[in-house]
Every structure is written in structure tokens, then in C-alpha cells.
Design a protein around this motif. Structure first.
Motif, mmCIF file in Angstrom:
data_model
loop_
_atom_site.group_PDB
_atom_site.id
_atom_site.type_symbol
_atom_site.label_atom_id
_atom_site.label_comp_id
_atom_site.label_asym_id
_atom_site.label_seq_id
_atom_site.Cartn_x
_atom_site.Cartn_y
_atom_site.Cartn_z
ATOM 1 N N UNK A 95 70.515 30.450 63.698
ATOM 2 C CA UNK A 95 69.917 30.443 62.006
ATOM 3 C C UNK A 95 68.397 31.030 61.726
ATOM 4 N N UNK A 96 68.010 31.448 60.608
ATOM 5 C CA UNK A 96 66.913 32.350 60.220
ATOM 6 C C UNK A 96 65.724 31.164 60.492
ATOM 7 N N UNK A 97 66.005 30.125 60.177
ATOM 8 C CA UNK A 97 64.566 28.992 60.155
ATOM 9 C C UNK A 97 64.362 28.937 61.715
ATOM 10 N N UNK A 98 65.530 28.562 62.498
ATOM 11 C CA UNK A 98 65.335 28.454 63.837
ATOM 12 C C UNK A 98 64.333 29.447 64.353
ATOM 13 N N UNK A 99 64.748 30.874 64.064
ATOM 14 C CA UNK A 99 64.317 32.033 64.594
ATOM 15 C C UNK A 99 62.825 32.064 64.238
ATOM 16 N N UNK A 100 62.601 31.718 63.014
ATOM 17 C CA UNK A 100 61.160 31.704 62.501
ATOM 18 C C UNK A 100 60.458 30.753 63.446
ATOM 19 N N UNK A 101 60.905 29.417 63.506
ATOM 20 C CA UNK A 101 60.287 28.380 64.318
ATOM 21 C C UNK A 101 59.979 28.944 65.741
ATOM 22 N N UNK A 102 60.971 29.526 66.511
ATOM 23 C CA UNK A 102 60.724 29.919 67.861
ATOM 24 C C UNK A 102 59.931 31.136 68.037
ATOM 25 N N UNK A 103 59.980 31.899 66.914
ATOM 26 C CA UNK A 103 59.095 33.158 67.088
ATOM 27 C C UNK A 103 57.487 32.748 67.154
ATOM 28 N N UNK A 104 57.262 31.507 65.962
ATOM 29 C CA UNK A 104 56.082 31.021 66.043
ATOM 30 C C UNK A 104 55.618 30.266 67.149
ATOM 31 N N UNK A 105 56.555 29.564 67.762
ATOM 32 C CA UNK A 105 56.190 28.821 69.111
ATOM 33 C C UNK A 105 55.603 29.967 70.125
ATOM 34 N N UNK A 106 56.791 31.107 70.204
ATOM 35 C CA UNK A 106 56.289 32.013 71.340
ATOM 36 C C UNK A 106 54.733 32.562 70.900
ATOM 37 N N UNK A 107 54.514 32.856 69.680
ATOM 38 C CA UNK A 107 53.203 33.595 69.269
ATOM 39 C C UNK A 107 51.952 32.550 69.517
ATOM 40 N N UNK A 108 52.460 31.293 69.677
ATOM 41 C CA UNK A 108 51.413 30.370 69.889
ATOM 42 C C UNK A 108 51.451 29.825 71.294
ATOM 43 N N UNK A 109 52.134 30.618 72.169
ATOM 44 C CA UNK A 109 52.622 30.217 73.613
ATOM 45 C C UNK A 109 53.034 28.815 73.925
#
Ligand code: HEM
Length: 202
Positions: A95-109
Motif C-alpha cells: 500500500x502507498x500509505x505503508x510505503x510512505x510511512x516506511x520511507x519516512x521511518x528510513x529517513x529518520x533512521x
């Protein structure tokens, strides 16, 4: 019957086809690079040390022989994934929402790895590499048998474009492998799970 929690992280068909795929991919990349060197599309050649086959004929021999292993192994993986529920349960839904969420978590380590659960970025990477693999095989078939498979060549927009597609799909898979192996180095316990099965985290 095994519950989801008691199932290993990676069941044996995934492990077996994953490592057979690695062997086949290495042979396909190296022999493909030797074939490329005989008639380069771009202004560079691959160093002989990373090619396989010794000369054009030898490389084509390797490429066409290992192609059968690659395709047979991929079909085993895909059919097993489809009928065992692996595709539906572990690789989907994306899902796009999950992808956005996990990309955000990655960027904030803050993205954590849980054994037995793929995050949305992993799902995207794994599904993406499967699509690239399909593109690689189809464009390869088009440039291998352009007369018999003229309709496939036409779908790609011609023989020359099919060659570029084949090269770019190879480059995409190469990029996937570099990122994939870097991720394994970051979380090395995933490697043991891919070798032995491993234990799922809740
Ligand atoms: C030295 C090379 C490689 C190593 C060390 C490696 C290692 C791994 C590991 C440890 C996992 C599990 C990740 C996790 O549980 O979070 C995995 C999964 C996966 N790898 Fe690799 N890999 C390699 C090469 C490749 C190549 C060449 C491909 C395909 C072109 C590939 C495609 C995949 C896919 C699709 C999955 C998910 C499998 C599934 O659950 O169905 N890997 N790999």
C-alpha cells in the motif's frame, strides 16, 4: 498444521530457489557481459576478469545453458509462492500509505527489521526485481529468436530497443543486488535465516 508464528522465516522452497537464483544470476551476468563486449551498446566494455565464457561463442553457450536453470527455478519459485500463499501473505499487499510511512521511518533512521515480516520498502524491492526479471527474460527471448518471436520484438518496438531494454533490466537488477547485499550487511542475522530458515519475530 503450522500456525503463522511457528513457521520459519523462510521456508525451504524460498531458500533453495533464492540460492539457485544467485548462482544462475552470477553466470548470466558474467556471460552476458562477455556477449556485450563483442558488440557494445555504450562507450565502455566490461573487464575480462568479470566475464565468463572466454570468447563470444563460449559466453553464448553459458548464457543459453544457464538461462534454462534461471527460468525453471523462477517458475518453481513463482508457482510455489502463488499456491502456498507466500505471495499473498508475505509480499502483498503493497500500500502507498505503508510505503510512505516506511520511507519516512528510513529517513529518520527508525525503520526496524522484524524477522518474518517484510516492510513496504522490501516488498517494493522484491516485487520490483521480479518484474525486472520478467522483463529481462522477455527481452532476452526477443533478441535470441527475433524471427520466430517477431511479435515479441514488435511489442518492444524493434530489435535494437529490445537490446537496450535487456541491458537496462540487467542494470536495474544489478542495482537491486547492490542495495540488497548492503541491507544484508546492515542486518546480518537475515543471512542466517535465509540459509537455515530462522525464527519469526512477533
Ligand atoms: C550475495 C547475494 C545475495 C544475498 C547475500 C542475499 C540475501 C538475502 C536475504 C538474507 C534475504 C532475506 C531478507 C530478509 O529476511 O529480510 C533475501 C531475500 C530475497 N532476495 Fe536475496 N540475496 C542475494 C542475491 C539476490 C539476487 C541476485 C536476487 C534476485 C535477483 C535476490 C532476490 C531476493 C528476493 C526476491 C528475496 C525475497 C524472497 C522471498 O521472500 O520470496 N537476492 N536475500
Amino acid at each position: 498444521m503450522k500456525t503463522n508464528a511457528s513457521r520459519p522465516v523462510h521456508r525451504w522452497p524460498v531458500r533453495l530457489t533464492h540460492w539457485v537464483n544467485l548462482f544462475a544470476m552470477v553466470c548470466m551476468f558474467m556471460s552476458g557481459w562477455e556477449i556485450y563486449n563483442a558488440s557494445p551498446l555504450f562507450d565502455f566494455r566490461f573487464p575480462p576478469a568479470v566475464t565468463l565464457g572466454g570468447w563470444l561463442g563460449g559466453a553464448i553457450g553459458w548464457h543459453l545453458a544457464v538461462m534454462w536453470l534461471l527460468v525453471f527455478n523462477a517458475l518453481c519459485y513463482l508457482l510455489w509462492s502463488l499456491f502456498s500463499g507466500h505471495l499473498r501473505r508475505d509480499l502483498l499487499p503493497l500500500r502507498l500509505a505503508a510505503l510512505r510511512h516506511d520511507i519516512w521511518l528510513t529517513l529518520t533512521l527508525r525503520l526496524r527489521h522484524r524477522h518474518g515480516h517484510y516492510n513496504a520498502i522490501q516488498k517494493l524491492m522484491y516485487l520490483g526485481v521480479l518484474v525486472l526479471g520478467l522483463l529481462l527474460v522477455l527481452s532476452g527471448l526477443a533478441i535470441w529468436k527475433p524471427v520466430q518471436l517477431y511479435w515479441l520484438v514488435a511489442i518492444f518496438g524493434g530489435f535494437d530497443i529490445a537490446r537496450y531494454v535487456h541491458f537496462l533490466a540487467m542494470a536495474g537488477i544489478g542495482l537491486f543486488v547492490i542495495i540488497h547485499v548492503l541491507m544484508v550487511i546492515v542486518v546480518p542475522s537475515t543471512l542466517w535465516a535465509m540459509l537455515s530458515g530462522g525464527k519469526r519475530e512477533g
